[in-house]
Write a protein that holds these residues in place. Sequence first.
Motif, PDB file in Angstrom:
ATOM      1  N   ASP A 104      20.680 -28.723  41.722  1.00  0.00           N
ATOM      2  CA  ASP A 104      20.400 -27.413  41.135  1.00  0.00           C
ATOM      3  C   ASP A 104      21.585 -26.973  40.270  1.00  0.00           C
ATOM      4  N   TYR A 105      21.307 -26.774  38.963  1.00  0.00           N
ATOM      5  CA  TYR A 105      22.414 -26.482  38.045  1.00  0.00           C
ATOM      6  C   TYR A 105      23.078 -25.147  38.326  1.00  0.00           C
ATOM      7  N   HIS A 106      22.327 -24.190  38.896  1.00  0.00           N
ATOM      8  CA  HIS A 106      22.927 -22.872  39.150  1.00  0.00           C
ATOM      9  C   HIS A 106      24.136 -23.004  40.065  1.00  0.00           C
ATOM     10  N   VAL A 133      25.487 -17.548  35.083  1.00  0.00           N
ATOM     11  CA  VAL A 133      24.646 -18.656  34.652  1.00  0.00           C
ATOM     12  C   VAL A 133      23.191 -18.309  34.957  1.00  0.00           C
ATOM     13  N   ASP A 134      22.423 -18.128  33.886  1.00  0.00           N
ATOM     14  CA  ASP A 134      20.976 -18.011  33.984  1.00  0.00           C
ATOM     15  C   ASP A 134      20.435 -16.700  34.554  1.00  0.00           C
ATOM     16  N   THR A 135      20.760 -16.369  35.791  1.00  0.00           N
ATOM     17  CA  THR A 135      19.992 -15.336  36.480  1.00  0.00           C
ATOM     18  C   THR A 135      20.442 -13.911  36.169  1.00  0.00           C
ATOM     19  N   ILE A 220       6.752 -23.310  37.922  1.00  0.00           N
ATOM     20  CA  ILE A 220       7.958 -22.997  38.705  1.00  0.00           C
ATOM     21  C   ILE A 220       7.989 -21.541  39.172  1.00  0.00           C
ATOM     22  N   GLU A 221       7.882 -20.631  38.220  1.00  0.00           N
ATOM     23  CA  GLU A 221       8.097 -19.219  38.552  1.00  0.00           C
ATOM     24  C   GLU A 221       6.850 -18.552  39.120  1.00  0.00           C
ATOM     25  N   PHE A 222       5.698 -18.961  38.626  1.00  0.00           N
ATOM     26  CA  PHE A 222       4.452 -18.308  38.997  1.00  0.00           C
ATOM     27  C   PHE A 222       3.998 -18.782  40.373  1.00  0.00           C
TER      28      PHE A 222
HETATM   29  C1  B12 Z   1      13.212 -16.140  31.465  1.00  0.00           C
HETATM   30  C2  B12 Z   1      13.597 -17.559  31.106  1.00  0.00           C
HETATM   31  C3  B12 Z   1      12.582 -18.501  30.978  1.00  0.00           C
HETATM   32  C4  B12 Z   1      11.111 -18.105  30.926  1.00  0.00           C
HETATM   33  C5  B12 Z   1      10.820 -17.463  29.545  1.00  0.00           C
HETATM   34  C6  B12 Z   1      11.379 -18.283  28.362  1.00  0.00           C
HETATM   35  C7  B12 Z   1      11.640 -17.488  27.101  1.00  0.00           C
HETATM   36  N1  B12 Z   1      11.633 -18.188  25.981  1.00  0.00           N
HETATM   37  O1  B12 Z   1      11.861 -16.270  27.135  1.00  0.00           O
HETATM   38  C8  B12 Z   1      10.417 -19.466  31.212  1.00  0.00           C
HETATM   39  C9  B12 Z   1      10.128 -19.587  32.710  1.00  0.00           C
HETATM   40  C10 B12 Z   1       9.104 -19.700  30.463  1.00  0.00           C
HETATM   41  C11 B12 Z   1      11.504 -20.444  30.826  1.00  0.00           C
HETATM   42  C12 B12 Z   1      11.262 -21.763  30.485  1.00  0.00           C
HETATM   43  C13 B12 Z   1      12.245 -22.657  30.117  1.00  0.00           C
HETATM   44  N2  B12 Z   1      13.581 -22.495  30.242  1.00  0.00           N
HETATM   45 CO1  B12 Z   1      14.398 -20.771  30.645  1.00  0.00          CO
HETATM   46  N3  B12 Z   1      15.343 -19.141  30.792  1.00  0.00           N
HETATM   47  C14 B12 Z   1      14.949 -17.913  30.930  1.00  0.00           C
HETATM   48  C15 B12 Z   1      16.159 -16.971  30.935  1.00  0.00           C
HETATM   49  C16 B12 Z   1      16.466 -16.617  32.391  1.00  0.00           C
HETATM   50  C17 B12 Z   1      15.993 -15.700  30.103  1.00  0.00           C
HETATM   51  C18 B12 Z   1      15.418 -15.919  28.704  1.00  0.00           C
HETATM   52  C19 B12 Z   1      15.178 -14.601  28.022  1.00  0.00           C
HETATM   53  O2  B12 Z   1      16.076 -13.779  27.938  1.00  0.00           O
HETATM   54  N4  B12 Z   1      13.946 -14.362  27.543  1.00  0.00           N
HETATM   55  C20 B12 Z   1      13.600 -13.126  26.867  1.00  0.00           C
HETATM   56  C21 B12 Z   1      13.278 -13.443  25.430  1.00  0.00           C
HETATM   57  C22 B12 Z   1      12.951 -12.135  24.684  1.00  0.00           C
HETATM   58  O3  B12 Z   1      14.462 -13.985  24.866  1.00  0.00           O
HETATM   59  P1  B12 Z   1      14.447 -15.202  23.857  1.00  0.00           P
HETATM   60  O4  B12 Z   1      13.371 -16.162  24.218  1.00  0.00           O
HETATM   61  O5  B12 Z   1      15.828 -15.713  23.741  1.00  0.00           O
HETATM   62  O6  B12 Z   1      13.966 -14.415  22.541  1.00  0.00           O
HETATM   63  C23 B12 Z   1      14.830 -14.141  21.467  1.00  0.00           C
HETATM   64  C24 B12 Z   1      14.247 -14.712  20.195  1.00  0.00           C
HETATM   65  O7  B12 Z   1      12.856 -14.472  20.163  1.00  0.00           O
HETATM   66  C25 B12 Z   1      14.997 -13.868  19.186  1.00  0.00           C
HETATM   67  N5  B12 Z   1      14.335 -13.781  17.916  1.00  0.00           N
HETATM   68  C26 B12 Z   1      13.264 -13.032  17.571  1.00  0.00           C
HETATM   69  N6  B12 Z   1      12.958 -13.213  16.294  1.00  0.00           N
HETATM   70  C27 B12 Z   1      13.871 -14.081  15.785  1.00  0.00           C
HETATM   71  C28 B12 Z   1      14.021 -14.591  14.519  1.00  0.00           C
HETATM   72  C29 B12 Z   1      15.102 -15.455  14.259  1.00  0.00           C
HETATM   73  C30 B12 Z   1      15.268 -16.012  12.884  1.00  0.00           C
HETATM   74  C31 B12 Z   1      15.994 -15.835  15.323  1.00  0.00           C
HETATM   75  C32 B12 Z   1      17.102 -16.783  15.083  1.00  0.00           C
HETATM   76  C33 B12 Z   1      15.809 -15.315  16.615  1.00  0.00           C
HETATM   77  C34 B12 Z   1      14.740 -14.434  16.808  1.00  0.00           C
HETATM   78  O8  B12 Z   1      15.083 -12.554  19.780  1.00  0.00           O
HETATM   79  C35 B12 Z   1      14.856 -12.639  21.163  1.00  0.00           C
HETATM   80  C36 B12 Z   1      15.922 -11.882  21.929  1.00  0.00           C
HETATM   81  O9  B12 Z   1      17.199 -12.429  21.710  1.00  0.00           O
HETATM   82  C37 B12 Z   1      17.270 -17.897  30.283  1.00  0.00           C
HETATM   83  C38 B12 Z   1      18.683 -17.649  30.793  1.00  0.00           C
HETATM   84  C39 B12 Z   1      19.254 -16.377  30.199  1.00  0.00           C
HETATM   85  N7  B12 Z   1      19.774 -15.512  31.041  1.00  0.00           N
HETATM   86  O10 B12 Z   1      19.216 -16.193  28.993  1.00  0.00           O
HETATM   87  C40 B12 Z   1      16.776 -19.305  30.673  1.00  0.00           C
HETATM   88  C41 B12 Z   1      17.000 -20.444  29.665  1.00  0.00           C
HETATM   89  C42 B12 Z   1      16.585 -19.961  28.306  1.00  0.00           C
HETATM   90  N8  B12 Z   1      16.050 -21.458  30.077  1.00  0.00           N
HETATM   91  C43 B12 Z   1      16.448 -22.667  29.904  1.00  0.00           C
HETATM   92  C44 B12 Z   1      15.639 -23.830  30.048  1.00  0.00           C
HETATM   93  C45 B12 Z   1      16.335 -25.166  30.144  1.00  0.00           C
HETATM   94  C46 B12 Z   1      14.236 -23.692  30.074  1.00  0.00           C
HETATM   95  C47 B12 Z   1      13.198 -24.816  29.926  1.00  0.00           C
HETATM   96  C48 B12 Z   1      13.570 -25.832  28.858  1.00  0.00           C
HETATM   97  C49 B12 Z   1      13.022 -25.503  31.302  1.00  0.00           C
HETATM   98  C50 B12 Z   1      11.999 -26.623  31.328  1.00  0.00           C
HETATM   99  N9  B12 Z   1      12.318 -27.818  30.836  1.00  0.00           N
HETATM  100  O11 B12 Z   1      10.910 -26.457  31.845  1.00  0.00           O
HETATM  101  C51 B12 Z   1      11.915 -24.007  29.542  1.00  0.00           C
HETATM  102  C52 B12 Z   1      11.728 -23.895  28.024  1.00  0.00           C
HETATM  103  C53 B12 Z   1      10.618 -22.986  27.580  1.00  0.00           C
HETATM  104  C54 B12 Z   1      10.883 -22.339  26.217  1.00  0.00           C
HETATM  105  N10 B12 Z   1      10.433 -22.968  25.125  1.00  0.00           N
HETATM  106  O12 B12 Z   1      11.546 -21.283  26.157  1.00  0.00           O
HETATM  107  C55 B12 Z   1      17.892 -22.715  29.397  1.00  0.00           C
HETATM  108  C56 B12 Z   1      17.902 -23.110  27.922  1.00  0.00           C
HETATM  109  C57 B12 Z   1      19.112 -23.934  27.488  1.00  0.00           C
HETATM  110  C58 B12 Z   1      19.087 -24.160  26.001  1.00  0.00           C
HETATM  111  N11 B12 Z   1      19.721 -25.228  25.543  1.00  0.00           N
HETATM  112  O13 B12 Z   1      18.525 -23.404  25.261  1.00  0.00           O
HETATM  113  C59 B12 Z   1      18.373 -21.224  29.685  1.00  0.00           C
HETATM  114  C60 B12 Z   1      19.343 -20.653  28.685  1.00  0.00           C
HETATM  115  C61 B12 Z   1      18.982 -21.256  31.105  1.00  0.00           C
HETATM  116  C62 B12 Z   1      20.422 -21.755  31.107  1.00  0.00           C
HETATM  117  N12 B12 Z   1      21.324 -20.961  31.646  1.00  0.00           N
HETATM  118  O14 B12 Z   1      20.736 -22.812  30.627  1.00  0.00           O
HETATM  119  N13 B12 Z   1      12.738 -19.846  30.837  1.00  0.00           N
END
Ligand code: B12
Length: 377
Positions: A104-106, A133-135, A220-222
């Motif tokens: 677990d990476y956390h 980290v993450d949470t 995972i989450e659901f």
């Molecule tokens: C909740 C969460 C999830 C949720 C929701 C994902 C999501 N995209 O929101 C679920 C359970 C689906 C999920 C899945 C996964 N996750 Co996750 N998750 C998180 C968590 C805890 C929060 C993400 C978050 O804040 N979401 C809220 C939305 C609003 O944020 P956002 O997606 O970044 O949206 C931004 C963009 O839309 C941006 N935006 C809007 N318009 C535009 C336009 C432009 C031009 C740009 C540049 C940006 C932009 O604005 C938003 C706000 O900043 C983070 C850890 C953390 N604390 O950040 C890990 C994290 C993102 N997850 C991670 C991983 C590894 C995954 C998975 C790959 C796991 C897997 N293999 O199954 C998948 C990938 C799914 C995907 N494509 O996102 C890693 C990603 C590492 C990396 N290299 O990016 C993180 C960072 C955890 C970590 N500490 O490493 N995850």
Amino acid sequence: MFNTNTKKNILSLAQQHGFALCAFTQPQVDALNQAALDRWVDARMYGDMDYMGEEVRTHRRKNPATMLDDIQTVISLGMPYSPPNHENARPQQGIIASYARGDDYHELMKKKLKALARDLDVLLGQHGQRVYVDTAPVLEHALAAKGGLAWQGKHSLSINRKYGSWFFLAELFTTANIEPDSEATLHCGTCTDCIPACPTGAIVSPYIVDARLCISYLTIEFKGFIPENLRKPMGNRIFGCDDCQTICPWNGKVEIPEVDFLKPREDTFLPELAKLLALDDEGFRQMFRKSAIKRSKRAGLLRNVCIAMGNSGDTDFVPQLLDVLNDDEPLIRGHAVWALKQLANNDDKVRQHIQVLKDNEQNTDVLAEIASFERII
Ligand code: B12
Ligand code: SF4
Ligand code: SF4
């Protein structure tokens, strides 16, 4: 303000602790990211992850300075992990996303972050620090992009030129005033490959993922009964999903981490579905000790396994699915009914078993699955 030489020393310490990527930025999130977060939350795209919808936490995500008194700098860190190699999976095997195949990476990263913080106290003198980290309520991608560690791709994940998107993010918030790095530039260009590659259409527009549709969330989450229309597209993905990343051209030629602190375990490489469905509570605990997979609990994982079996087209799974109609967990019984509907809805023996289950079943969700099974015959 600490500048280039100190930054080099910090980078070298970070690398010693496994953080190959390290960038410095100020504790602010820009208006675009703030507004996008609000829209995501308002649309309830977080599904059942209530911690993502809480107002206090949204406020903190938008204002990282609220996380530590007198904060001056955010140090974003990235720890690479091994890319997936599950392209030759048979339908009788389950696909586990690459990030979840080791410990677990956390837990591991928290330990390493704390060790780095101790080293920084020695290097810079005792000062205020918090590690995440993450949470925690931290908008990790936005901060990583602001410090130039990575840019956010259209699948919403952070991408780095050297490691693609195969790395975890973490942060060290500090009262040390360190010269910020410049912001990342975007490199998706006109590419949109990840959007149609998503099996469930979860990337609803560039940069926006609706978690409720994402296989990673669902597996995972659901914790509930997975919406029926999303079960077939899940295929044999039983924990997480890598599809939007494997299609990405930036992941084509990536550097493999020199030391993989999160080394994949042998038994998480395409496990046989039959072996997983046979796990009892103790077997599950033993197999996934210290692993991220324990997050789904036995009920969640076996629910996903039932769906994968239903999607496999392999009727050899039928006897085992009939056995788990007696499982204590409604989630497993219900999804086993769905799998049997896919594989053998015309089989008399199967119909008899479903009838027996119906006569004794109390759970309304399982009864709904039985009703759906009966509708097809
Ligand atoms: C909740 C969460 C999830 C949720 C929701 C994902 C999501 N995209 O929101 C679920 C359970 C689906 C999920 C899945 C996964 N996750 Co996750 N998750 C998180 C968590 C805890 C929060 C993400 C978050 O804040 N979401 C809220 C939305 C609003 O944020 P956002 O997606 O970044 O949206 C931004 C963009 O839309 C941006 N935006 C809007 N318009 C535009 C336009 C432009 C031009 C740009 C540049 C940006 C932009 O604005 C938003 C706000 O900043 C983070 C850890 C953390 N604390 O950040 C890990 C994290 C993102 N997850 C991670 C991983 C590894 C995954 C998975 C790959 C796991 C897997 N293999 O199954 C998948 C990938 C799914 C995907 N494509 O996102 C890693 C990603 C590492 C990396 N290299 O990016 C993180 C960072 C955890 C970590 N500490 O490493 N995850
Ligand atoms: S992780 Fe899978 S389901 Fe989620 S957005 Fe990426 S491709 Fe779609
Ligand atoms: S597949 Fe294309 S659009 Fe998607 S993240 Fe990678 S480069 Fe960007």
